[in-house]
Every structure is written in C-alpha cells, then in structure tokens.
Design a protein around this motif. Sequence first.
Motif, mmCIF file in Angstrom:
data_model
loop_
_atom_site.group_PDB
_atom_site.id
_atom_site.type_symbol
_atom_site.label_atom_id
_atom_site.label_comp_id
_atom_site.label_asym_id
_atom_site.label_seq_id
_atom_site.Cartn_x
_atom_site.Cartn_y
_atom_site.Cartn_z
ATOM 1 N N ALA A 43 -15.317 4.108 6.301
ATOM 2 C CA ALA A 43 -15.491 2.757 6.836
ATOM 3 C C ALA A 43 -15.387 1.706 5.734
ATOM 4 O O ALA A 43 -14.807 0.627 5.935
ATOM 5 N N THR A 44 -15.929 2.017 4.561
ATOM 6 C CA THR A 44 -15.855 1.078 3.437
ATOM 7 C C THR A 44 -14.405 0.846 3.017
ATOM 8 O O THR A 44 -13.980 -0.294 2.805
ATOM 9 N N ALA A 45 -13.636 1.932 2.904
ATOM 10 C CA ALA A 45 -12.223 1.801 2.532
ATOM 11 C C ALA A 45 -11.439 1.075 3.622
ATOM 12 O O ALA A 45 -10.580 0.226 3.326
ATOM 13 N N ALA A 46 -11.731 1.387 4.893
ATOM 14 C CA ALA A 46 -11.027 0.741 6.000
ATOM 15 C C ALA A 46 -11.303 -0.759 6.025
ATOM 16 O O ALA A 46 -10.397 -1.581 6.219
ATOM 17 N N ALA A 47 -12.568 -1.140 5.816
ATOM 18 C CA ALA A 47 -12.926 -2.561 5.807
ATOM 19 C C ALA A 47 -12.256 -3.278 4.638
ATOM 20 O O ALA A 47 -11.808 -4.421 4.769
ATOM 21 N N ALA A 48 -12.176 -2.612 3.499
ATOM 22 C CA ALA A 48 -11.501 -3.213 2.343
ATOM 23 C C ALA A 48 -10.028 -3.451 2.645
ATOM 24 O O ALA A 48 -9.466 -4.498 2.303
ATOM 25 N N ALA A 49 -9.385 -2.479 3.288
ATOM 26 C CA ALA A 49 -7.959 -2.604 3.591
ATOM 27 C C ALA A 49 -7.695 -3.773 4.547
ATOM 28 O O ALA A 49 -6.797 -4.590 4.304
ATOM 29 N N VAL A 50 -8.476 -3.878 5.635
ATOM 30 C CA VAL A 50 -8.219 -4.958 6.595
ATOM 31 C C VAL A 50 -8.602 -6.316 6.008
ATOM 32 O O VAL A 50 -7.969 -7.342 6.321
ATOM 33 N N THR A 51 -9.621 -6.358 5.154
ATOM 34 C CA THR A 51 -9.989 -7.622 4.508
ATOM 35 C C THR A 51 -8.872 -8.103 3.592
ATOM 36 O O THR A 51 -8.530 -9.291 3.566
ATOM 37 N N TYR A 52 -8.302 -7.185 2.837
ATOM 38 C CA TYR A 52 -7.197 -7.541 1.938
ATOM 39 C C TYR A 52 -5.991 -8.019 2.741
ATOM 40 O O TYR A 52 -5.343 -9.020 2.385
ATOM 41 N N VAL A 53 -5.682 -7.327 3.822
ATOM 42 C CA VAL A 53 -4.570 -7.749 4.683
ATOM 43 C C VAL A 53 -4.831 -9.137 5.240
ATOM 44 O O VAL A 53 -3.955 -10.009 5.241
ATOM 45 N N ASP A 54 -6.052 -9.364 5.719
ATOM 46 C CA ASP A 54 -6.407 -10.659 6.294
ATOM 47 C C ASP A 54 -6.251 -11.790 5.274
ATOM 48 O O ASP A 54 -5.749 -12.867 5.581
ATOM 49 N N ARG A 55 -6.665 -11.521 4.042
ATOM 50 C CA ARG A 55 -6.582 -12.566 3.009
ATOM 51 C C ARG A 55 -5.147 -12.838 2.578
ATOM 52 O O ARG A 55 -4.773 -13.971 2.309
ATOM 53 N N THR A 56 -4.341 -11.796 2.513
ATOM 54 C CA THR A 56 -2.953 -12.011 2.093
ATOM 55 C C THR A 56 -2.132 -12.721 3.171
ATOM 56 O O THR A 56 -1.150 -13.394 2.850
ATOM 57 N N GLN A 57 -2.524 -12.577 4.434
ATOM 58 C CA GLN A 57 -1.770 -13.235 5.503
ATOM 59 C C GLN A 57 -2.240 -14.667 5.749
ATOM 60 O O GLN A 57 -1.641 -15.392 6.542
ATOM 61 N N VAL A 58 -3.322 -15.065 5.103
ATOM 62 C CA VAL A 58 -3.811 -16.453 5.099
ATOM 63 C C VAL A 58 -3.867 -17.033 6.511
ATOM 64 O O VAL A 58 -3.077 -17.923 6.879
ATOM 65 N N GLY A 59 -4.788 -16.500 7.295
ATOM 66 C CA GLY A 59 -5.035 -17.080 8.614
ATOM 67 C C GLY A 59 -4.215 -16.502 9.740
ATOM 68 O O GLY A 59 -4.487 -16.782 10.911
ATOM 69 N N LYS A 60 -3.178 -15.710 9.441
ATOM 70 C CA LYS A 60 -2.387 -15.088 10.498
ATOM 71 C C LYS A 60 -2.948 -13.699 10.767
ATOM 72 O O LYS A 60 -2.922 -12.833 9.894
ATOM 73 N N HIS A 61 -3.449 -13.485 11.976
ATOM 74 C CA HIS A 61 -4.090 -12.209 12.311
ATOM 75 C C HIS A 61 -3.027 -11.191 12.706
ATOM 76 O O HIS A 61 -2.248 -11.410 13.645
ATOM 77 N N LEU A 62 -2.987 -10.085 11.997
ATOM 78 C CA LEU A 62 -2.019 -9.035 12.284
ATOM 79 C C LEU A 62 -2.662 -7.974 13.168
ATOM 80 O O LEU A 62 -3.623 -7.316 12.749
ATOM 81 N N PRO A 63 -2.172 -7.767 14.387
ATOM 82 C CA PRO A 63 -2.730 -6.702 15.240
ATOM 83 C C PRO A 63 -2.398 -5.327 14.665
ATOM 84 O O PRO A 63 -1.234 -4.992 14.480
ATOM 85 N N LEU A 64 -3.425 -4.564 14.352
ATOM 86 C CA LEU A 64 -3.244 -3.215 13.819
ATOM 87 C C LEU A 64 -3.664 -2.190 14.861
ATOM 88 O O LEU A 64 -4.508 -2.466 15.719
ATOM 89 N N SER A 65 -3.094 -1.001 14.772
ATOM 90 C CA SER A 65 -3.591 0.111 15.589
ATOM 91 C C SER A 65 -4.993 0.471 15.114
ATOM 92 O O SER A 65 -5.310 0.317 13.926
ATOM 93 N N PRO A 66 -5.861 0.946 16.004
ATOM 94 C CA PRO A 66 -7.186 1.384 15.560
ATOM 95 C C PRO A 66 -7.058 2.476 14.499
ATOM 96 O O PRO A 66 -6.111 3.267 14.524
ATOM 97 N N PRO A 67 -7.976 2.533 13.540
ATOM 98 C CA PRO A 67 -7.866 3.539 12.473
ATOM 99 C C PRO A 67 -7.938 4.961 13.017
ATOM 100 O O PRO A 67 -8.872 5.307 13.749
ATOM 101 N N ALA A 68 -6.945 5.760 12.665
ATOM 102 C CA ALA A 68 -6.912 7.170 13.068
ATOM 103 C C ALA A 68 -7.469 8.015 11.926
ATOM 104 O O ALA A 68 -6.985 7.920 10.796
ATOM 105 N N ARG A 69 -8.460 8.824 12.224
ATOM 106 C CA ARG A 69 -9.117 9.613 11.180
ATOM 107 C C ARG A 69 -8.432 10.959 11.021
ATOM 108 O O ARG A 69 -8.213 11.687 11.996
ATOM 109 N N GLU A 70 -8.079 11.283 9.787
ATOM 110 C CA GLU A 70 -7.498 12.592 9.469
ATOM 111 C C GLU A 70 -8.598 13.518 8.994
ATOM 112 O O GLU A 70 -9.232 13.261 7.968
ATOM 113 N N ALA A 71 -8.828 14.580 9.733
ATOM 114 C CA ALA A 71 -9.852 15.540 9.332
ATOM 115 C C ALA A 71 -9.346 16.380 8.167
ATOM 116 O O ALA A 71 -8.142 16.633 8.036
#
Length: 910
Positions: free
Chosen positions: A261-289
């Motif tokens: 969850a920590t890594a996932a939140a970091a990834a979406v936060t970085y994406v959000d900041r680089t897109q500067v206000g444009k929300h990119l719809p992502l697929s829900p995170p798929a967990r690899e066992a």
Amino acid sequence: MTIHSTPPASQTAETTSPEAVGRVTPMMEQYLEIKAANPGLLLFYRMGDFYELFFEDAEIASRALGITLTKRGKHAGEDIPMCGVPVERSDDYLHRLIALGHRVAVCEQTENPAEARKRGNKSVVRRDVVRLVTPGTLTEDNLLDAKANNYLLAIARARASSSAGDRVGLAWIDISTAEFSVTECGAAELGATLARINPNEVIVTDALYSDPELSSLFRTLAAVTPVTRDIFDAATAERRLCDYFAVATMDGFGAMSRLEATAAAAAVTYVDRTQVGKHLPLSPPAREAAGTTMAIDPATRANLELTRTLAGERRGSLLDAIDCTVTAAGSRSLAQRLSAPLTDSTTISHRLDAAAMFAEDSAARDDLRGILRAAPDISRALARLSVGRGGPRDLAALRDGILAADKILDRLARIEKLPRDIALAVDALRRPSRDLAQEFSRGLADELPLFKRDGGFVRASYEAALDETRNLRDASRLVVAAMQARYADDTGIKGLKIRHNNVLGYFVEVTAQHGDKLMTAPLNTTFIHRQTLAGQVRFTTTELGEIEAKIANAGDRALGLELEIFDKLCAQAVTAGDDLRSAAHAFALLDVTTALAKLAVDENYTRPVVDNSLKFSIEGGRHPVVEQALKRDGQPFIANACDLSPGPSQSSGQIWLLTGPNMAGKSTFLRQNALIALMAQIGSFVPAKLAHIGIVDRLFSRVGAADDLARGRSTFMVEMVETAAILNQAGERALVILDEIGRGTSTFDGLSIAWASIEHLHESNRCRALFATHYHELTALSANLPRLFNATVRVKEWQGDVVFLHEVLPGSADRSYGIQVAKLAGLPAAVVARAKSVLAKLEAQDRGTTARALADDLPLFAVPSRAAVEPQPPSAADQLAEALSAIHPDEMSPREALDALYALKAKLPK
C-alpha cells in the motif's frame, strides 16, 4: 542542428529593453520563481512559438540537443545563457532529453499577450507549469516504444534486524495503458523482480537512494528518482489511495500488505503531481502473489537474451524470434508473458488450449489476425484523452476499436466451443457501449487532423450552431474573393491578389511595378501601405480590415464550438474507460494467442505437457533463435534430446555433465532446453517433437563470460558471484544451466571449484541441471553420484581437422580438440605446431612438472624466422598413426568403418 530561438516581439508582451539590461526583468523574475519551484528539472518556458531555456538549463539542453546557445539580457552582471526549441517540434526534443535521463517541467502561457497588455504595456504574460515530463510518465506515441510497456515503479522498504531479512513493496504503473500492479518480496529478490518488470523510471526515498547496499543495483536501472519522504508516508498511504480512486475503502481492491500500500500510494501520488491537476484514470491495483511466476535473475535474463541481446538489441532475442503479433498491444502482452512465465499448470493449460484451437483452425486464425491488424491501440488512445493530450484520431481509435470488437465477435460466434481464455475475451469485447461508437461515427469527420487545435474534425450536420458559424466563416471568405475581383477592376491591375498570413492577416498584394500606382492619388485614399518586399508591395483597406475581423470571429467561434464537442466526446470516452480497457486487454489476448498458434504451425512446434511433476523430458529439441537463423541461410538445425527427469527410484531430477569441444554446440544445447521450458510456461508450443515439463519455479543460467569493471569485478569474479547465487538459491524445482565453471582461474583451482559445485548441486540443491565443461576429470563423478549422467557432443576428426556434428549422445569426450578449433580460427601454423608439441608432452607426463620444464623451452623472447618454425610435412607413418588415433570404432556404423579402412589403406606408402 541550429535553432534561432528568439520569438518575434509581436508574439509576446515581454521584451528586453536597453533599460532592462543589467537588472532582472519582470519576465526573468517570473522564470526564476517558477524554476525555484521545480528544482532538478529542465524548465521549458513558453514564449510565443518557442520553449526557451535559461541559465544552466540552457547550457545542459544545448549540449544534449546540439542546438545553438545564445543569450538574453544579464543577471548579476553576467550574460544569461539561452536556447530554445519550436513548440511544434518539442516532442522530438523531449524524447531525446528523456532518453538521456533528464526530466522536464513544461511551462505554458496561460493567457495571450493581448490579455496581458490589458493590465499594462509591461505586464508579464501569466505562465504556469502544466506537466512534469519524466521517463515513467509518458503518454505520447512519438515518445513511447509501441511494442514495450513504459513502467513507473515505486519501492518501499521495511528494515529488519539484518539486511538479508529486509522486505520491499513494489508498485508499478504504465500510465499509457493504465495498468497498475503491486507485489512484495524479500530484499534479496529485488534485483530479479526489477529485471522482470524492467521499469523506465524508479522512485525511492532519499534514504533508500543513498543506501550503499542498493547503490550498485540502482546503477543498473534506466532512471532512479529520489523523492521526498512524504510521498512514501505509510500512515497516509491508504487515505491517498482512496482519494485517488474516489472510494471509501480499499477493501474492494483485495488485500494489500502495508508495504504494498505504501508503494502504491507513492506511485499514484507521483503520477498525480507530474500530471499537475489532470487526473489519470488507472485500473485498480492488481496484486501479484509470491511464487506465481518463474523467478529469473538479471544475469540469467541477459545470458538467455530473452527480450534483448547482450548488445542491447531486440533483433536476435527470443522475443524477436517468436513475436508474430500484429498489434502493438499484443507485442507488449507477449513481452510481459516472456518476462514472467507462469508457475500454475492450470492457467498454462488454459493458454495452451487456446493456442491449440487456433493452430488447428487456420481459417479462424487468419480471419482474426486480419481484423486485429487493423485494430487501434485502444488503451494508449484512451490514456491520452484522459489527460488532455489526445486528438480527434484518438476518438476515432476508440470508435474503430468497438467496431473491430463486433467483427471479432461475429467471427468467434461461428466456433462451436471456445476455450476458457477465448470465452473470457468474448465477454470483455461485449462490454463497450455500441451507442458510443455510433455517437463518434456521427460526430467525427471522415478526414481527421492530428491536433484538435486545427479544427475541421466535426462532421457537418452534427451540430446546428457549428454549421451556422462555419457558413458565416465560409461566406466571409467568398466576400473576400469578390472584393479581390472588384479591386482588380477598380485599379486596372489584373494581378492584384488578396492574401493571408499569420503575421499581417489579410492584405492586398501587387507587384513592385504597380506599387506606386496604389500609393498615389486617388487610390491612396483607399489602399493603405503596409509592407514593401523585393518583388511585391502590400496594402490594406478599411473594408478589408472589417471583413477580416468578421472572418476571425467566425473562425474562432467555429473552433471553440468544435473544442466543446471534442470535450463532450472525451468525457463520454473516459466514462466508458473500464469497458474500453477490458476490450483492449481482450484484443491483446487474442493477438498473442493467434500469433503463438501461427508460430507453432510455421515453425513446426509441438504442444508441451506441463504439470506439477519434476519431469523434464524433451525429444528432438531445437533452439528457436538459432534454428531461424540457420533456416535463413538454408541450413538445417540438428535436434537433440534431453531428459533430466528423476529416475525410477529417484525423488529428484538429474544433472547432465556435458563434455565436448568448443564450437560443438554445448552452449546452444544448454540454452535451448532452458528456452523450451520457459516457452512452455508462457503457454506457447515449443520447438521439439515431444516435451514434458514439470513446473520450473526458478531458472538459473551461468553461460558466457563478462567482466563488471564499474563494480571492480573481474570476469572470474562475476562468474563466481553468479555461481554463488545459483548454489545458494536453487531448489528442487529449479532448472540450472552452467557452462565452463572454473575456467577463469588456474586449472587445478578451476577443476576443484567445478567438482565441488557439481557435488553441491547433486546433494544440496537437488535440482535439474545441465553442466557443460572441458574438465574431463569430472566425468568420473558419475560413479559416485547416482543422478549425474555423462553426455557428450559428437565430433569427427579427419586428417587433422575436426568436424562438428552437433549431436548430443551418452558418454564423455576424451579430448577437447582445442588445437583443432584454434587452427580453424586462423592461428599461424607455427603456433598450432608448437601447441601440438606442448600438448603431447603435457598429456604424457604430470602437468605441473612438465609445464615448469617447458617454460624454459618456450620461445617467448626470441622470435625465430617463419622458416625456422614452419612444421615439416608429416611422414607417411605419422599420417597413418594420426588417422588411426582419430578412429572410434564403438561410434561407427559398418559403412563408416569400411570408409575408414579404405582411407587408411590410401595412406600406405606406394
């Protein structure tokens, strides 16, 4: 390439006046403020039709892009370096900068110069950063490899009492396709996981970036970006994920560990900041066992050349050899499969069922491939539209994708029973709304521009208000044409033209010889002089200015209406995003499946048996890449069998000890068996007559030699590090291929290391393995190690030369034929002759004693003449003895024995 980057003064409200020289202008103050807010990035600062760079950014970009470095004003008494690139060609320059590891902040004008002047003549045009461009956040087609994913990966670590016990969470996103995955693994497995994902950009905390234990690993990655700690804040991770996906809880996305969850939140936060206000719809995170894919470490991936050759090229790799896909999405999906072979035999069986159906039904296979070949890349078109970077052709791509889905559904409906994977694809293709495709067909013109700003992409009769505005615009243009005819009649100048450009707008143009006529009475009261050129003179009139205003207003109004329609259609597409992405995934699945079926038919591959046993039995196995290369040259590939299955009374797989000369094909044989296992577990048919593969959970390869000078490692050290990794990690289900272990050191050291390694593989790892060696002494181990099997590559020696037959047979080689291979390589005859003499003495006596005795005899410092060392022709007796020594009666057929006898007789003195 030289680019003059200063825009015309008419394009911007800011100019550098003489009074401003020596002090910071308001425009430069704005630049410095925006630059300070975006440290570590090159700032593309929009000025009219150019993106300008200043100070150190300009110096970096001018070197990287090969463009001219100029200057603009002064700062702190020094000239301000400047360079720039045209906005229309900026994507090309962005691609080059990103490829070199730079990150770019794109700063746009948020108002035009006319609006700025309303606040005062010296007002600065408002600007703001609209996007951060980094290697892992690209969406444009011309910045991406169509056949490869572009992953951004975040790494979060949890420290343990020892570094070996550390755990890491990983989350990776391809924003160009909206794919989002997470997993957790041990720190020791991080290198293998990164090699599998192959990210284009990795984000980590500053502390992790500075960790000396990981610095060598980070050096192998394309781009590593350290970020502030708040991005990896575990306490707020779940809330940030919920906010991004607009849900109250993440429970609906499945269980995720705290690290994931920590890594996932970091990834979406970085994406959000680089897109500067444009929300990119992502697929829900798929967990690899853990354990769901075959573990392959970086060295093995490189040695086996799965997706890239050792030279870094796609051509010559396994992926290149088996990629028969017809779409970019299918090629990306095949690369994903090849990077992560499955370990679940049931899922593999479903994939093989689907490939088998299309291998048998050639008509259905060809029909589907024809439809898919024309299908668009839906996921990437949708991603561009979601962040405001799409164009009319992206909308058309979604329309065409839905229409292609209907064609595929119609074709699959004619098949009586569909395999499970294909049935799931059918369900996905039914999801997108057909009303959406109809709306796009009704709204989009037949011929579409690349950019929405160009207009003209909305079909006539789609919107009444737009039609009315277009008619007004077009009617005004007819008025201009009539005006030109009237002016020509009034002035008597037949060549008078009314033209238009972006600087002057509409103007009257005549040749230089008629210019004076329009500037004298009475015509000068109507025609107002604007510009004199070498061959033409340009004028305007009050009437023409009024008409121009009407045309401009009508044109702007028409474009504004079109952009409103575009935004409406985009909103509809984004709303249907989940269904469209499901259809895109189905297209990729069908493409990969039909491509693997075509490969199987064209290359005569067979369906493998894949189960949970420890079997490893291959009959008539071939190397997929080498076979294709030989086929292009019109040569056959010699197939060979390999059986590493446990014996009747054994619980673990066998180890084959392979001996034989260089160039006989040992390395090819080792690699082909590893590749056959890997291909089987991605759900592909394999290059063999028969293949039974018990699931391989880890694949190890130590083939080839290379140093790592950047990390202070010699070739032998690299060999030992890779061997240590194998001996420490390989388990019973692993497949290990080892080539020439111990050859990088002294003979007895190397022999001892190889000896001990085989014993460890046999007794401790108990894995299936292929071990190629020139140490013939090792073959004696088979007497004491029941699961060790001796095999050799068959060769023939004829009149002093060696002939490679490339056949693998039971038994062991009695010699390495190194001197014969050296002779084939072109070593001087004197060297070959001396080598034979030394070898004869070494084989006759103790190696160590003889080697020391021979040292004084070696002609190292005195170079004799060629005649002095030229070997004398062998006597007839010598020829006869050499021919007899090359004969191996136990391996000869009756016919070969008879031929050999005649050859010996021919050597007798006459």
